[in-house]
Scaffold this motif. Sequence first.
Motif, mmCIF file in Angstrom:
data_model
loop_
_atom_site.group_PDB
_atom_site.id
_atom_site.type_symbol
_atom_site.label_atom_id
_atom_site.label_comp_id
_atom_site.label_asym_id
_atom_site.label_seq_id
_atom_site.Cartn_x
_atom_site.Cartn_y
_atom_site.Cartn_z
ATOM 1 N N ILE A 62 0.884 -1.166 0.000
ATOM 2 C CA ILE A 62 0.000 0.000 0.000
ATOM 3 C C ILE A 62 0.919 1.213 0.000
ATOM 4 C CG2 ILE A 62 -1.808 1.249 1.230
ATOM 5 C CD1 ILE A 62 -2.580 -1.440 2.542
ATOM 6 N N THR A 63 1.035 1.895 -1.134
ATOM 7 C CA THR A 63 2.081 2.909 -1.251
ATOM 8 C C THR A 63 1.641 4.097 -2.092
ATOM 9 O OG1 THR A 63 4.406 3.235 -1.859
ATOM 10 C CG2 THR A 63 3.114 1.819 -3.304
ATOM 11 N N GLU A 64 2.130 5.266 -1.701
ATOM 12 C CA GLU A 64 1.970 6.507 -2.455
ATOM 13 C C GLU A 64 0.508 6.847 -2.723
ATOM 14 O OE1 GLU A 64 4.537 6.610 -5.859
ATOM 15 O OE2 GLU A 64 6.305 6.094 -4.698
ATOM 16 N N ASN A 65 -0.317 6.670 -1.704
ATOM 17 C CA ASN A 65 -1.732 7.029 -1.786
ATOM 18 C C ASN A 65 -2.023 8.253 -0.917
ATOM 19 O OD1 ASN A 65 -2.868 4.513 -3.242
ATOM 20 N ND2 ASN A 65 -1.700 3.641 -1.544
ATOM 21 N N LEU A 66 -3.107 8.934 -1.256
ATOM 22 C CA LEU A 66 -3.664 9.989 -0.416
ATOM 23 C C LEU A 66 -4.938 9.463 0.223
ATOM 24 C CD1 LEU A 66 -4.103 12.934 0.602
ATOM 25 C CD2 LEU A 66 -5.306 13.364 -1.574
ATOM 26 N N PHE A 67 -5.005 9.533 1.550
ATOM 27 C CA PHE A 67 -6.215 9.200 2.305
ATOM 28 C C PHE A 67 -6.655 10.480 3.007
ATOM 29 C CE2 PHE A 67 -3.521 5.467 2.044
ATOM 30 C CZ PHE A 67 -4.382 4.468 1.627
ATOM 31 N N GLU A 68 -7.801 11.018 2.609
ATOM 32 C CA GLU A 68 -8.192 12.328 3.116
ATOM 33 C C GLU A 68 -9.621 12.337 3.629
ATOM 34 O OE1 GLU A 68 -8.029 17.053 1.805
ATOM 35 O OE2 GLU A 68 -7.498 15.486 0.362
ATOM 36 N N ASP A 69 -9.790 12.807 4.857
ATOM 37 C CA ASP A 69 -11.075 13.093 5.481
ATOM 38 C C ASP A 69 -11.964 11.872 5.661
ATOM 39 O OD1 ASP A 69 -10.623 15.712 6.104
ATOM 40 O OD2 ASP A 69 -11.516 16.518 4.278
ATOM 41 N N GLN A 70 -11.349 10.732 5.977
ATOM 42 C CA GLN A 70 -12.159 9.627 6.493
ATOM 43 C C GLN A 70 -12.547 9.953 7.947
ATOM 44 O OE1 GLN A 70 -9.177 8.577 4.470
ATOM 45 N NE2 GLN A 70 -10.796 8.729 2.939
ATOM 46 N N TYR A 71 -13.676 9.389 8.389
ATOM 47 C CA TYR A 71 -14.125 9.655 9.746
ATOM 48 C C TYR A 71 -13.473 8.740 10.774
ATOM 49 C CZ TYR A 71 -17.609 13.094 8.557
ATOM 50 O OH TYR A 71 -18.218 14.250 8.150
ATOM 51 N N ALA A 72 -13.273 7.465 10.425
ATOM 52 C CA ALA A 72 -12.840 6.494 11.430
ATOM 53 C C ALA A 72 -11.419 5.991 11.212
ATOM 54 C CB ALA A 72 -13.805 5.305 11.455
ATOM 55 N N THR A 73 -11.089 5.559 9.988
ATOM 56 C CA THR A 73 -9.812 4.910 9.738
ATOM 57 C C THR A 73 -9.328 5.212 8.333
ATOM 58 O OG1 THR A 73 -10.606 3.058 11.101
ATOM 59 C CG2 THR A 73 -8.566 2.709 9.889
ATOM 60 N N GLY A 74 -8.031 5.483 8.226
ATOM 61 C CA GLY A 74 -7.445 5.568 6.900
ATOM 62 C C GLY A 74 -7.185 4.187 6.335
ATOM 63 N N VAL A 75 -6.306 3.415 6.993
ATOM 64 C CA VAL A 75 -5.903 2.086 6.536
ATOM 65 C C VAL A 75 -6.032 1.101 7.689
ATOM 66 C CG1 VAL A 75 -4.013 0.680 5.627
ATOM 67 C CG2 VAL A 75 -4.256 3.065 4.898
ATOM 68 N N TYR A 76 -6.745 -0.003 7.444
ATOM 69 C CA TYR A 76 -6.776 -1.118 8.391
ATOM 70 C C TYR A 76 -6.414 -2.390 7.649
ATOM 71 C CZ TYR A 76 -8.335 -4.837 11.473
ATOM 72 O OH TYR A 76 -8.383 -5.966 12.240
ATOM 73 N N VAL A 77 -5.420 -3.134 8.168
ATOM 74 C CA VAL A 77 -4.973 -4.376 7.554
ATOM 75 C C VAL A 77 -4.872 -5.445 8.628
ATOM 76 C CG1 VAL A 77 -3.061 -5.555 6.400
ATOM 77 C CG2 VAL A 77 -3.699 -3.237 5.710
ATOM 78 N N SER A 78 -5.428 -6.625 8.331
ATOM 79 C CA SER A 78 -5.353 -7.759 9.255
ATOM 80 C C SER A 78 -4.906 -9.000 8.501
ATOM 81 C CB SER A 78 -6.725 -8.006 9.902
ATOM 82 O OG SER A 78 -6.662 -9.081 10.809
#
Length: 307
Positions: A62-78
């Motif tokens: 998961i690389t070179e992304n923009l995550f903007e204005d999420q309410y709870a989580t940008g990235v979750y990985v399990s």
Amino acid sequence: STDPDQSSGFERHIIHCDQNVIGTVDNPQDVMISENSFLNGYAALELDFEGSGGARSEGLIITENLFEDQYATGVYVSNALGQIGDNLIKTSQGIFFTGIRTNFFDGGSQIRRNVVQAYATFGGCTGIEVGNTQNTTGNMISNNMVYCSAPGDVWGIAVYNLWDMKIVHNSVLIAEANPFQCYAFYHLSGFPDGQDAVVRNNIFANAAGGHAYNVDVADNVAVEDHNCLFTTGPNLSEVGSGFYANLADHQNGSGMGAGETDIDPVFPIQPDLHMNNCAMDDMGQYFFVVAADIDGDARGNPVCDMG
């Protein structure tokens, strides 16, 4: 969606993979998510792979992304192996927000060179949360810049249930928070886990009056040195059952941190955590697996900058 309603959150994931719901036997391998912009929604990426019997989705990038204005989580990985790197994660409207959260992300996985700028308008927030590395080797959190601000409980980098984790060359600032429950670095395992975590060359600053460094079970961190620990509050750190008001007390009480400093890092262009405090030049110690900084500039050897 910009609707902040938490009750319907799972309907507003931008990408949601639940391997148990899909029902296939094997996890996907070599998944790459690169150079995207993810805007609004409850969460951007929710990747729940199958972990039964130690199974993992291997080769995740998961690389070179923009995550903007999420309410709870940008990235979750399990239940994955791979890297989360070179992403910009920022929100101005979080509600109990976490920038990056991983669970069973291990086997040499890396979280590196991410910029997290987390504001929560309600509740607390966490910059990076990592847990359950399950007796694997080579895991590392490095070269991240983490800025957090919220009215509630705030953790900059929070970890638990770790085996062989190196936490090196990160810059963390808690700007605003509930001063009684905010920690720039927090190892929250309430039990002995791998007890081999290495914490070196980081800047852990708390401008909200909480602890710069908080470790619930002292022996869970094997090496802690050459960090900058700074707080505006009455206690610099808590290690085990000991509260330490200043750096000398922390060094004497914890038995670690001989090469540390408690200088205010003075980040001049927050939430950007680049700094211009010459008093901290060359106060780190070269760590061979992090030879360059977040901007790609080579680090000095044998001495280098923290953060």
